[in-house]
Design a protein around this motif. Structure first.
Motif, PDB file in Angstrom:
ATOM      1  N   PHE A  15     -33.968  -6.079  -4.280  1.00 47.85           N
ATOM      2  CA  PHE A  15     -33.474  -7.436  -4.148  1.00 47.85           C
ATOM      3  C   PHE A  15     -32.669  -7.810  -5.387  1.00 47.85           C
ATOM      4  N   THR A  16     -31.667  -8.654  -5.197  1.00 49.11           N
ATOM      5  CA  THR A  16     -30.947  -9.239  -6.318  1.00 49.11           C
ATOM      6  C   THR A  16     -30.894 -10.750  -6.109  1.00 49.11           C
ATOM      7  N   GLU A  17     -30.463 -11.452  -7.132  1.00 45.41           N
ATOM      8  CA  GLU A  17     -30.333 -12.897  -7.041  1.00 45.41           C
ATOM      9  C   GLU A  17     -29.163 -13.310  -6.146  1.00 45.41           C
ATOM     10  N   ALA A  18     -28.413 -12.344  -5.641  1.00 46.57           N
ATOM     11  CA  ALA A  18     -27.289 -12.671  -4.761  1.00 46.57           C
ATOM     12  C   ALA A  18     -27.761 -13.323  -3.470  1.00 46.57           C
ATOM     13  N   ILE A  19     -29.030 -13.170  -3.150  1.00 49.55           N
ATOM     14  CA  ILE A  19     -29.604 -13.884  -2.015  1.00 49.55           C
ATOM     15  C   ILE A  19     -30.971 -14.402  -2.433  1.00 49.55           C
ATOM     16  N   SER A  20     -31.256 -15.622  -1.995  1.00 47.16           N
ATOM     17  CA  SER A  20     -32.556 -16.216  -2.302  1.00 47.16           C
ATOM     18  C   SER A  20     -32.989 -17.061  -1.113  1.00 47.16           C
ATOM     19  N   LEU A  21     -34.266 -17.384  -1.089  1.00 45.76           N
ATOM     20  CA  LEU A  21     -34.803 -18.267  -0.072  1.00 45.76           C
ATOM     21  C   LEU A  21     -35.068 -19.610  -0.741  1.00 45.76           C
ATOM     22  N   MET A  22     -34.536 -20.674  -0.168  1.00 47.66           N
ATOM     23  CA  MET A  22     -34.640 -22.005  -0.763  1.00 47.66           C
ATOM     24  C   MET A  22     -35.722 -22.806  -0.062  1.00 47.66           C
ATOM     25  N   ILE A  23     -36.575 -23.435  -0.866  1.00 49.78           N
ATOM     26  CA  ILE A  23     -37.657 -24.271  -0.357  1.00 49.78           C
ATOM     27  C   ILE A  23     -37.352 -25.705  -0.771  1.00 49.78           C
ATOM     28  N   ASN A  24     -37.135 -26.578   0.186  1.00 50.75           N
ATOM     29  CA  ASN A  24     -36.891 -27.994  -0.084  1.00 50.75           C
ATOM     30  C   ASN A  24     -38.232 -28.716  -0.155  1.00 50.75           C
ATOM     31  N   CYS A  25     -38.442 -29.447  -1.246  1.00 52.35           N
ATOM     32  CA  CYS A  25     -39.731 -30.097  -1.499  1.00 52.35           C
ATOM     33  C   CYS A  25     -39.559 -31.608  -1.628  1.00 52.35           C
ATOM     34  N   THR A  34     -42.107 -33.627  -2.987  1.00 56.60           N
ATOM     35  CA  THR A  34     -42.859 -34.147  -4.130  1.00 56.60           C
ATOM     36  C   THR A  34     -42.980 -33.107  -5.243  1.00 56.60           C
ATOM     37  N   GLN A  35     -43.383 -33.590  -6.419  1.00 54.74           N
ATOM     38  CA  GLN A  35     -43.637 -32.675  -7.530  1.00 54.74           C
ATOM     39  C   GLN A  35     -44.827 -31.777  -7.221  1.00 54.74           C
ATOM     40  N   ASP A  36     -45.814 -32.310  -6.515  1.00 55.43           N
ATOM     41  CA  ASP A  36     -46.965 -31.474  -6.133  1.00 55.43           C
ATOM     42  C   ASP A  36     -46.528 -30.287  -5.289  1.00 55.43           C
ATOM     43  N   GLU A  37     -45.590 -30.514  -4.357  1.00 54.48           N
ATOM     44  CA  GLU A  37     -45.065 -29.398  -3.558  1.00 54.48           C
ATOM     45  C   GLU A  37     -44.329 -28.397  -4.436  1.00 54.48           C
ATOM     46  N   VAL A  38     -43.472 -28.899  -5.332  1.00 52.14           N
ATOM     47  CA  VAL A  38     -42.748 -28.013  -6.244  1.00 52.14           C
ATOM     48  C   VAL A  38     -43.742 -27.154  -7.023  1.00 52.14           C
ATOM     49  N   ASP A  39     -44.752 -27.807  -7.593  1.00 53.76           N
ATOM     50  CA  ASP A  39     -45.737 -27.086  -8.405  1.00 53.76           C
ATOM     51  C   ASP A  39     -46.486 -26.044  -7.585  1.00 53.76           C
ATOM     52  N   GLN A  40     -46.887 -26.421  -6.373  1.00 49.72           N
ATOM     53  CA  GLN A  40     -47.647 -25.507  -5.518  1.00 49.72           C
ATOM     54  C   GLN A  40     -46.838 -24.256  -5.189  1.00 49.72           C
ATOM     55  N   PHE A  80     -42.534  -9.206  -5.791  1.00 51.72           N
ATOM     56  CA  PHE A  80     -41.857  -8.180  -5.006  1.00 51.72           C
ATOM     57  C   PHE A  80     -40.365  -8.105  -5.338  1.00 51.72           C
ATOM     58  N   GLY A  81     -39.904  -8.998  -6.231  1.00 54.70           N
ATOM     59  CA  GLY A  81     -38.507  -9.003  -6.638  1.00 54.70           C
ATOM     60  C   GLY A  81     -37.618  -9.933  -5.836  1.00 54.70           C
ATOM     61  N   LEU A  82     -38.189 -10.662  -4.867  1.00 54.61           N
ATOM     62  CA  LEU A  82     -37.418 -11.585  -4.038  1.00 54.61           C
ATOM     63  C   LEU A  82     -37.212 -12.900  -4.787  1.00 54.61           C
ATOM     64  N   SER A  83     -35.991 -13.417  -4.761  1.00 51.79           N
ATOM     65  CA  SER A  83     -35.670 -14.675  -5.437  1.00 51.79           C
ATOM     66  C   SER A  83     -35.880 -15.863  -4.507  1.00 51.79           C
ATOM     67  N   TRP A  84     -36.433 -16.920  -5.082  1.00 53.36           N
ATOM     68  CA  TRP A  84     -36.697 -18.172  -4.374  1.00 53.36           C
ATOM     69  C   TRP A  84     -36.106 -19.302  -5.189  1.00 53.36           C
ATOM     70  N   GLN A  85     -35.673 -20.344  -4.515  1.00 53.04           N
ATOM     71  CA  GLN A  85     -35.269 -21.586  -5.164  1.00 53.04           C
ATOM     72  C   GLN A  85     -36.252 -22.659  -4.701  1.00 53.04           C
ATOM     73  N   VAL A  86     -36.952 -23.265  -5.641  1.00 56.55           N
ATOM     74  CA  VAL A  86     -37.899 -24.331  -5.326  1.00 56.55           C
ATOM     75  C   VAL A  86     -37.223 -25.628  -5.758  1.00 56.55           C
ATOM     76  N   VAL A  87     -36.724 -26.371  -4.778  1.00 61.28           N
ATOM     77  CA  VAL A  87     -35.807 -27.481  -5.038  1.00 61.28           C
ATOM     78  C   VAL A  87     -36.371 -28.803  -4.514  1.00 61.28           C
ATOM     79  N   PRO A  88     -36.568 -29.761  -5.418  1.00 65.08           N
ATOM     80  CA  PRO A  88     -36.972 -31.089  -4.929  1.00 65.08           C
ATOM     81  C   PRO A  88     -35.786 -31.782  -4.262  1.00 65.08           C
TER      82      PRO A  88
END
Length: 165
Positions: A77-87, A89-95, A118-126
């Motif tokens: 995996f590279t950072e060229a692709i990531s999975l974005m999680i829209n949150c 609250t701050q509690d969701e971001v933290d979790q 596992f090397g997969l990139s995620w974006q945790v975005v409020p």
């Protein structure tokens, strides 16, 4: 019979597809492993995998279908692709941040991005960040952007303070 999702992300792992699917389905609500297929004798001279070892794992994260493929060590995996999680609250971001970054690469964390074990990139975005960056007051949005650029995990209170000036 359920409808097959037209487009499904396929994530290439060396041998960890099942472990990754177990982690990811434990992190997100409305998630489950739906199928596991295994290598057999056919094609062994090419794939070189032991018969009975996991070939693919089909799983859903919050209802969205994914496939994990144990294809071998050739691709990473590279950072060229990531999975974005829209949150919301701050509690969701933290979790999400805490669960997905555990055992991952701490050097690959910036501006809400993380790399899991596992090397997969995620974006945790409020969602507050998206709203601030899209604000019509350019000076406010730029202050929020500048604050975000200093963060690893996004802190909504810090963003709001910068946004307000």
């Amino acid at each position: 019979m359920s409808k097959i999702q037209r487009i499904s992300p396929c994530l290439w792992f060396d041998t960890e597809a099942e472990d990754a699917a177990k982690l990811y389905t434990s992190v997100f609500a409305n998630s489950r492993i739906t199928n596991i297929s295994r290598y057999g004798e056919a094609g062994k001279q090419i794939h070189e995998k032991p018969p009975g070892s996991v070939l693919t794992v089909s799983f859903e994260l919050d209802g969205l279908g994914f496939i994990g493929l144990n294809g071998g060590p050739q691709f990473k995996f590279t950072e060229a692709i990531s999975l974005m999680i829209n949150c919301d609250t701050q509690d969701e971001v933290d979790q999400y941040w805490d669960k997905l970054s555990a055992g991952g690469d701490p050097n690959a964390q910036q501006c809400g991005w993380l790399k899991d074990r596992f090397g997969l990139s995620w974006q945790v975005v409020p969602n507050a960040l998206i709203r601030m960056l899209g604000d019509s007051d350019h000076s406010k949005s730029q202050r929020a952007f500048a604050a975000m650029m200093q963060m690893k995990k996004i802190e909504i209170a810090v963003l709001e303070k910068a946004f307000a000036g």
